[in-house]
Scaffold this motif. Structure first.
Motif, mmCIF file in Angstrom:
data_model
loop_
_atom_site.group_PDB
_atom_site.id
_atom_site.type_symbol
_atom_site.label_atom_id
_atom_site.label_comp_id
_atom_site.label_asym_id
_atom_site.label_seq_id
_atom_site.Cartn_x
_atom_site.Cartn_y
_atom_site.Cartn_z
ATOM 1 N N GLU A 43 -8.014 4.817 2.038
ATOM 2 C CA GLU A 43 -6.601 4.538 2.738
ATOM 3 C C GLU A 43 -6.928 5.239 4.119
ATOM 4 O O GLU A 43 -6.163 4.166 4.456
ATOM 5 N N GLN A 44 -7.838 5.544 4.722
ATOM 6 C CA GLN A 44 -8.245 6.099 5.964
ATOM 7 C C GLN A 44 -8.298 4.847 6.725
ATOM 8 O O GLN A 44 -7.537 3.970 7.570
ATOM 9 N N LEU A 45 -8.945 3.706 6.293
ATOM 10 C CA LEU A 45 -9.728 2.694 6.207
ATOM 11 C C LEU A 45 -8.955 1.636 6.610
ATOM 12 O O LEU A 45 -7.910 0.823 7.118
ATOM 13 N N THR A 46 -7.247 1.928 5.537
ATOM 14 C CA THR A 46 -6.705 0.872 4.732
ATOM 15 C C THR A 46 -5.208 1.748 5.865
ATOM 16 O O THR A 46 -4.629 0.261 6.848
ATOM 17 N N ARG A 47 -5.294 2.428 6.575
ATOM 18 C CA ARG A 47 -4.386 2.673 7.686
ATOM 19 C C ARG A 47 -4.753 2.191 9.477
ATOM 20 O O ARG A 47 -4.297 2.060 10.019
ATOM 21 N N GLN A 48 -6.406 2.689 9.349
ATOM 22 C CA GLN A 48 -6.855 1.803 10.328
ATOM 23 C C GLN A 48 -6.503 0.310 10.736
ATOM 24 O O GLN A 48 -5.442 -0.581 12.079
ATOM 25 N N ALA A 97 5.040 4.568 3.653
ATOM 26 C CA ALA A 97 5.482 3.763 2.633
ATOM 27 C C ALA A 97 3.996 1.983 2.347
ATOM 28 O O ALA A 97 4.410 2.381 0.989
ATOM 29 N N LEU A 98 4.106 1.755 3.683
ATOM 30 C CA LEU A 98 2.903 0.802 3.464
ATOM 31 C C LEU A 98 1.694 1.001 2.523
ATOM 32 O O LEU A 98 1.625 0.038 1.790
ATOM 33 N N ILE A 99 1.523 1.988 2.422
ATOM 34 C CA ILE A 99 0.406 2.776 1.779
ATOM 35 C C ILE A 99 0.712 2.997 0.060
ATOM 36 O O ILE A 99 0.133 2.431 -0.533
ATOM 37 N N ILE A 100 2.305 3.301 0.220
ATOM 38 C CA ILE A 100 2.273 3.928 -1.099
ATOM 39 C C ILE A 100 2.497 2.358 -1.535
ATOM 40 O O ILE A 100 2.310 2.322 -3.011
ATOM 41 N N SER A 136 1.316 -1.727 -5.942
ATOM 42 C CA SER A 136 1.077 -3.133 -6.327
ATOM 43 C C SER A 136 -0.553 -3.817 -6.712
ATOM 44 O O SER A 136 -0.736 -4.122 -7.647
ATOM 45 N N ARG A 137 -1.368 -2.739 -6.794
ATOM 46 C CA ARG A 137 -2.485 -2.812 -7.554
ATOM 47 C C ARG A 137 -2.618 -2.329 -8.766
ATOM 48 O O ARG A 137 -3.974 -2.749 -9.446
ATOM 49 N N GLN A 138 -1.635 -0.962 -8.935
ATOM 50 C CA GLN A 138 -1.261 -1.046 -10.283
ATOM 51 C C GLN A 138 -1.249 -1.794 -11.624
ATOM 52 O O GLN A 138 -0.434 -3.285 -11.277
ATOM 53 N N PRO A 139 -2.193 -2.617 -12.641
ATOM 54 C CA PRO A 139 -2.202 -3.489 -12.899
ATOM 55 C C PRO A 139 -0.580 -3.388 -14.421
ATOM 56 O O PRO A 139 -0.543 -4.127 -14.420
ATOM 57 N N ASN A 140 0.071 -2.385 -14.265
ATOM 58 C CA ASN A 140 1.340 -2.397 -14.962
ATOM 59 C C ASN A 140 1.962 -2.799 -13.713
ATOM 60 O O ASN A 140 3.388 -2.807 -13.861
ATOM 61 N N PHE A 141 2.166 -2.896 -12.347
ATOM 62 C CA PHE A 141 2.947 -2.894 -11.735
ATOM 63 C C PHE A 141 4.020 -4.423 -12.345
ATOM 64 O O PHE A 141 3.239 -5.653 -11.931
ATOM 65 N N ILE A 180 11.167 3.379 -1.233
ATOM 66 C CA ILE A 180 9.881 4.004 -1.408
ATOM 67 C C ILE A 180 9.459 5.202 -0.057
ATOM 68 O O ILE A 180 9.653 5.775 0.130
ATOM 69 N N ALA A 181 9.809 4.350 2.056
ATOM 70 C CA ALA A 181 10.334 4.866 2.543
ATOM 71 C C ALA A 181 11.334 6.272 2.654
ATOM 72 O O ALA A 181 11.207 7.174 2.687
ATOM 73 N N ARG A 182 12.680 6.124 2.191
ATOM 74 C CA ARG A 182 13.130 7.025 1.849
ATOM 75 C C ARG A 182 13.003 8.323 1.240
ATOM 76 O O ARG A 182 13.308 9.141 1.500
ATOM 77 N N ASN A 183 12.448 8.134 -0.057
ATOM 78 C CA ASN A 183 11.237 8.669 -0.435
ATOM 79 C C ASN A 183 10.641 9.727 0.156
ATOM 80 O O ASN A 183 10.668 10.676 -0.256
#
Lengths: 242, 187
Positions: free
Chosen positions: A45-50, B58-61, B66-71, B84-87
């Motif tokens: 995740e840290q690498l993604t953040r970078q 929010a982008l990380i979340i 998006s990587r979850q299989p059932n998404f 997501i950003a608001r939460n």
């Protein structure tokens, strides 16, 4: 089941989102694997953040470059506009250029009246000397003599007309206008009107236009020239609007 | 990148790019949605600096989702991202208020176990960074991107069975390195 297989089951269980081990799983192994997976995920995740931060920096840099380009283009546009304005402003001097093209020095015979000077009249001497110098194209000197003639003298109008022409040639347009306006107030013939319009055009003065319009509408010696001059001036004006 | 700037991308294209962690897609998100997030945060008492953090979180979340299989995307991607950003911001504000109210007492109570876990996680991180690229990529794809062996195999042109064996070797290596780092720290 081998140890590797047991671990693989634990991984799948953790990745499925479970936070507690199943009864058949060794709690110690679960704990170890959970920590490892958490560490892996956090590091990744840290690498993604970078990567995100790098992309944002790059986007910002692009935006700054774009803004800089906009500023440069705006400056270029402003300069171009300024150049156009200056060019247009310089175009007004084309009145002057047009006047030069249309002007021909008034001959001494033009507007000449019968000699009304008395013998041994000083005014007569000045008048004749002025005409002599004017004919010799010594306009500067003729101005001196024409200026000396008494304003009450009946021949003064002709002298004043030649004086105005000498002023035009001498690039003293305001003085020429003043002399011609005085004559025009008393005698608004087509000739005076034409020369006054020309003097005004030399001075880049828009007042020349109504005079030229008058001349172009009525039949007179200068009608054709007045029409041509108006056409040229209109062309310049339209160009300025564009 | 130039192409992406000029074109409006479909949500499905964005999700695909996001999963691959495509820098062009990150830039696209920033250019198209950052102002929206900044407006949201500043209107709810945050600072522009907070907006940057929330945007990234929010982008990380979204990436993890998006990587979850059932998404399955049931609304517009921008709407989901905004939610997501608001939460996230509500969550941050809640924690800030909570810790300001306790004057740091809570932090004192929870200090020792947290520090212990942090240290161990730090050891894991160090060990991962020391791993070779092959192992690093494999464990990241499996545990972070949550790809199956079959999917990783397609990307790397390897068989799932080979990857399974390799994964166990990599994890054993990682475990050993973490153990050694922890031992060194204790000494």
């Amino acid at each position: 089941m081998s140890t590797d297989q047991k671990r693989a089951v634990i991984w799948r269980h953790i990745l499925a989102g479970h936070s507690t081990p199943l009864p058949d799983m060794d709690p110690q192994t679960w704990k170890e694997e959970e920590l490892l997976i958490k560490g892996i995920q956090l590091t990744a995740e840290q690498l993604t953040r970078q990567r995100i931060a790098k992309a944002i920096t790059s986007a910002n840099r692009q935006q700054r470059t774009k803004n800089r380009r906009i500023v440069i283009l705006s400056i270029a546009a402003a300069i171009s506009l300024l150049v156009i304005l200056i060019f247009n402003f310089q175009d007004t001097t084309n009145y002057h250029q047009l006047a030069i093209a249309s002007y021909s020095v008034a001959p001494t015979t033009l507007l000449q009246k019968n000699n009304q000077f008395k013998s041994f009249d000083k005014n007569k001497e000045y008048y004749l000397k002025g005409i002599e110098l004017y004919t010799k194209k010594e306009y500067n000197k003729s101005i001196v003599f024409f200026s000396k003639i008494d304003k009450e003298n009946p021949n003064y109008e002709h002298a004043r007309f030649l004086l105005a022409n000498a002023y035009i040639i001498n690039d003293e347009h305001k003085k020429a206008i003043r002399e011609l306006e005085t004559i025009y107030a008393a005698n608004n013939t087509a000739t005076i009107k034409w020369y006054l319009a020309i003097a005004l055009a030399f001075d880049n003065n828009n007042k020349c236009l109504p005079l030229l319009n008058d001349l172009s509408k009525t039949k007179n010696l200068y009608q054709k020239e007045a029409k041509t001059l108006i056409k040229q001036i209109t062309k310049i004006k339209n160009k300025k609007i564009l | 990148m130039r192409f992406l700037n000029a074109k409006k991308l479909q949500d499905s294209q964005l999700l695909e790019g996001l999963k691959k962690e495509d820098p062009a897609i990150f830039s696209y998100f920033y250019k198209n949605y950052y102002r929206m997030i900044e407006k949201l945060i500043t209107s709810k008492g945050g600072l522009p600096a907070d907006a940057e953090d929330v945007f990234q979180d929010a982008l990380i979340i979204l990436l993890a989702k998006s990587r979850q299989p059932n998404f399955k995307l049931t609304a517009k991607l921008s709407t989901l991202f905004y939610a997501i950003a608001r939460n996230k911001w509500t969550n941050i504000q809640y924690h800030r208020k909570k810790f300001t109210g306790l004057n740091g007492q809570e932090e004192g109570i929870a200090e020792s176990p947290l520090i212990d876990e942090d240290e161990r996680l730090e050891s894991v991180k160090k060990a991962i960074l020391q791993l070779g690229n092959g192992c690093k990529n494999l464990i990241t794809q499996y545990f972070y991107q949550q790809l199956s062996y079959a999917e990783i195999g397609l990307l790397n042109d390897n068989s799932p069975n080979y990857l399974k064996v390799k994964m166990h070797r990599c994890m054993t290596k990682l475990r050993t390195m973490v153990f050694l780092t922890t031992e060194n720290n204790q000494v």
